[in-house]
Design a protein around this motif. Structure first.
Motif, mmCIF file in Angstrom:
data_model
loop_
_atom_site.group_PDB
_atom_site.id
_atom_site.type_symbol
_atom_site.label_atom_id
_atom_site.label_comp_id
_atom_site.label_asym_id
_atom_site.label_seq_id
_atom_site.Cartn_x
_atom_site.Cartn_y
_atom_site.Cartn_z
ATOM 1 N N THR A 1 0.643 0.178 4.604
ATOM 2 C CA THR A 1 -0.016 -0.675 3.621
ATOM 3 C C THR A 1 0.255 -2.143 3.880
ATOM 4 O OG1 THR A 1 1.878 -0.527 2.116
ATOM 5 C CG2 THR A 1 0.138 1.104 1.840
ATOM 6 N N ASN A 2 -0.625 -2.989 3.386
ATOM 7 C CA ASN A 2 -0.403 -4.429 3.387
ATOM 8 C C ASN A 2 -1.005 -4.999 2.110
ATOM 9 O OD1 ASN A 2 -3.064 -3.976 4.953
ATOM 10 N ND2 ASN A 2 -3.155 -6.142 4.420
ATOM 11 N N TYR A 3 -0.437 -6.111 1.668
ATOM 12 C CA TYR A 3 -0.843 -6.718 0.397
ATOM 13 C C TYR A 3 -0.960 -8.233 0.535
ATOM 14 C CZ TYR A 3 0.645 -2.272 -1.662
ATOM 15 O OH TYR A 3 0.785 -0.947 -1.965
ATOM 16 N N ALA A 4 -1.841 -8.800 -0.266
ATOM 17 C CA ALA A 4 -1.871 -10.241 -0.411
ATOM 18 C C ALA A 4 -0.588 -10.672 -1.109
ATOM 19 C CB ALA A 4 -3.082 -10.661 -1.233
ATOM 20 N N ASP A 5 -0.087 -11.847 -0.756
ATOM 21 C CA ASP A 5 1.153 -12.321 -1.359
ATOM 22 C C ASP A 5 1.045 -12.396 -2.883
ATOM 23 O OD1 ASP A 5 2.001 -14.694 1.297
ATOM 24 O OD2 ASP A 5 2.379 -12.546 1.086
ATOM 25 N N SER A 6 -0.138 -12.716 -3.372
ATOM 26 C CA SER A 6 -0.324 -12.924 -4.805
ATOM 27 C C SER A 6 -0.189 -11.632 -5.622
ATOM 28 C CB SER A 6 -1.699 -13.541 -5.070
ATOM 29 O OG SER A 6 -2.726 -12.703 -4.572
ATOM 30 N N VAL A 7 -0.255 -10.477 -4.965
ATOM 31 C CA VAL A 7 -0.185 -9.211 -5.716
ATOM 32 C C VAL A 7 1.026 -8.363 -5.331
ATOM 33 C CG1 VAL A 7 -2.703 -9.203 -5.879
ATOM 34 C CG2 VAL A 7 -1.581 -7.806 -4.122
ATOM 35 N N LYS A 8 1.804 -8.812 -4.365
ATOM 36 C CA LYS A 8 2.973 -8.038 -3.944
ATOM 37 C C LYS A 8 3.921 -7.818 -5.108
ATOM 38 C CE LYS A 8 3.170 -9.194 0.978
ATOM 39 N NZ LYS A 8 3.863 -9.973 2.027
ATOM 40 N N GLY A 9 4.381 -6.578 -5.234
ATOM 41 C CA GLY A 9 5.291 -6.228 -6.310
ATOM 42 C C GLY A 9 4.602 -5.865 -7.610
ATOM 43 N N ARG A 10 3.293 -6.120 -7.693
ATOM 44 C CA ARG A 10 2.557 -5.803 -8.926
ATOM 45 C C ARG A 10 1.492 -4.720 -8.689
ATOM 46 N NH1 ARG A 10 -0.621 -9.512 -11.220
ATOM 47 N NH2 ARG A 10 -1.066 -10.623 -9.266
ATOM 48 N N PHE A 11 0.868 -4.744 -7.516
ATOM 49 C CA PHE A 11 -0.203 -3.799 -7.185
ATOM 50 C C PHE A 11 0.296 -2.791 -6.163
ATOM 51 C CE2 PHE A 11 -4.119 -6.757 -8.006
ATOM 52 C CZ PHE A 11 -3.618 -7.052 -9.270
ATOM 53 N N THR A 12 -0.217 -1.571 -6.257
ATOM 54 C CA THR A 12 0.098 -0.528 -5.292
ATOM 55 C C THR A 12 -1.173 0.175 -4.857
ATOM 56 O OG1 THR A 12 2.266 -0.148 -6.335
ATOM 57 C CG2 THR A 12 1.435 1.559 -4.856
ATOM 58 N N ILE A 13 -1.391 0.213 -3.546
ATOM 59 C CA ILE A 13 -2.548 0.921 -3.000
ATOM 60 C C ILE A 13 -2.094 2.292 -2.511
ATOM 61 C CG2 ILE A 13 -2.291 -0.057 -0.669
ATOM 62 C CD1 ILE A 13 -5.387 -0.134 -0.516
ATOM 63 N N SER A 14 -2.933 3.283 -2.731
ATOM 64 C CA SER A 14 -2.642 4.637 -2.252
ATOM 65 C C SER A 14 -3.963 5.332 -1.947
ATOM 66 C CB SER A 14 -1.842 5.428 -3.302
ATOM 67 O OG SER A 14 -2.580 5.554 -4.507
ATOM 68 N N ARG A 15 -3.874 6.475 -1.284
ATOM 69 C CA ARG A 15 -5.110 7.192 -0.978
ATOM 70 C C ARG A 15 -4.871 8.687 -0.944
ATOM 71 N NH1 ARG A 15 -6.969 5.358 4.988
ATOM 72 N NH2 ARG A 15 -8.460 7.084 4.793
ATOM 73 N N ASP A 16 -5.939 9.418 -1.216
ATOM 74 C CA ASP A 16 -5.948 10.874 -1.103
ATOM 75 C C ASP A 16 -6.900 11.198 0.041
ATOM 76 O OD1 ASP A 16 -6.547 13.625 -1.360
ATOM 77 O OD2 ASP A 16 -6.056 13.585 -3.486
ATOM 78 N N ILE A 17 -6.335 11.542 1.188
ATOM 79 C CA ILE A 17 -7.137 11.776 2.376
ATOM 80 C C ILE A 17 -8.146 12.895 2.137
ATOM 81 C CG2 ILE A 17 -7.094 12.512 4.781
ATOM 82 C CD1 ILE A 17 -5.877 9.837 4.596
ATOM 83 N N ALA A 18 -7.707 13.976 1.496
ATOM 84 C CA ALA A 18 -8.567 15.139 1.282
ATOM 85 C C ALA A 18 -9.760 14.806 0.397
ATOM 86 C CB ALA A 18 -7.764 16.279 0.673
ATOM 87 N N LYS A 19 -9.565 13.856 -0.525
ATOM 88 C CA LYS A 19 -10.635 13.493 -1.455
ATOM 89 C C LYS A 19 -11.396 12.242 -1.011
ATOM 90 C CE LYS A 19 -8.439 15.465 -5.575
ATOM 91 N NZ LYS A 19 -7.929 15.176 -6.944
ATOM 92 N N ASN A 20 -11.032 11.687 0.141
ATOM 93 C CA ASN A 20 -11.679 10.452 0.622
ATOM 94 C C ASN A 20 -11.666 9.371 -0.457
ATOM 95 O OD1 ASN A 20 -12.312 11.458 3.193
ATOM 96 N ND2 ASN A 20 -14.226 12.338 2.464
ATOM 97 N N THR A 21 -10.548 9.242 -1.123
ATOM 98 C CA THR A 21 -10.438 8.337 -2.258
ATOM 99 C C THR A 21 -9.251 7.397 -2.079
ATOM 100 O OG1 THR A 21 -11.446 9.954 -3.748
ATOM 101 C CG2 THR A 21 -10.151 8.205 -4.760
ATOM 102 N N VAL A 22 -9.458 6.142 -2.446
ATOM 103 C CA VAL A 22 -8.392 5.156 -2.438
ATOM 104 C C VAL A 22 -8.208 4.640 -3.859
ATOM 105 C CG1 VAL A 22 -9.948 3.219 -1.886
ATOM 106 C CG2 VAL A 22 -7.518 3.082 -1.280
ATOM 107 N N TYR A 23 -6.976 4.324 -4.192
ATOM 108 C CA TYR A 23 -6.633 3.861 -5.532
ATOM 109 C C TYR A 23 -5.954 2.496 -5.444
ATOM 110 C CZ TYR A 23 -7.125 8.891 -6.289
ATOM 111 O OH TYR A 23 -7.587 10.181 -6.312
ATOM 112 N N LEU A 24 -6.038 1.756 -6.533
ATOM 113 C CA LEU A 24 -5.302 0.510 -6.655
ATOM 114 C C LEU A 24 -4.694 0.477 -8.054
ATOM 115 C CD1 LEU A 24 -4.566 -2.132 -5.156
ATOM 116 C CD2 LEU A 24 -6.445 -3.219 -6.423
ATOM 117 N N GLN A 25 -3.381 0.683 -8.117
ATOM 118 C CA GLN A 25 -2.666 0.580 -9.370
ATOM 119 C C GLN A 25 -2.267 -0.876 -9.575
ATOM 120 O OE1 GLN A 25 -1.936 2.997 -11.773
ATOM 121 N NE2 GLN A 25 -1.200 1.243 -12.956
#
Length: 122
Positions: free
Chosen positions: A57-81
């Motif tokens: 993963t990589n993040y913009a400095d402005s969102v580091k520590g606040r946002f989390t990206i994840s994905r479900d490969i089987a569902k072809n889905t990406v999330y942003l918490q």
């Protein structure tokens, strides 16, 4: 054809949380990197976060520590918490994916979702 459909945007107070989802569908062989971008009124589109098929993963400095990206490969889905949201996070959030499709031979193509509005009130 490949479609990316985002969901989860909305209005939230500062300090609150939202979870964005982006589901890819269509003639997908595999998906490489998936990313979230955002565009605020009058500003250029900017990269928020990205995640590879291997989970890096990589993040913009402005969102580091606040946002989390994840994905479900089987569902072809990406999330942003998105936690601890700030008014400056207000923007339209777009999903982007590098998708391998079989058009004769395998081709790596870039797709975008239609965007979902995130508004953070102070």
């Amino acid at each position: 054809q490949v479609q990316l459909v985002e969901s989860g945007g909305g209005l939230v107070q500062a300090g609150g949380s939202l979870r964005l989802s982006c589901a890819a569908s269509g003639s997908i062989f595999s998906i490489n990197t998936m990313r979230w971008y955002r565009q605020a009124p009058g500003k250029q589109r900017e990269l928020v976060a990205g995640i590879t098929s291997g989970g890096s993963t990589n993040y913009a400095d402005s969102v580091k520590g606040r946002f989390t990206i994840s994905r479900d490969i089987a569902k072809n889905t990406v999330y942003l918490q998105m936690n601890s949201l700030k008014p400056e996070d207000t923007a339209v959030y777009f999903c982007n994916a590098e998708v391998k499709v079989r058009v004769g031979s395998l081709s790596l193509l870039n797709y975008w979702g239609q965007g979902t509005q995130v508004t953070v009130s102070s």
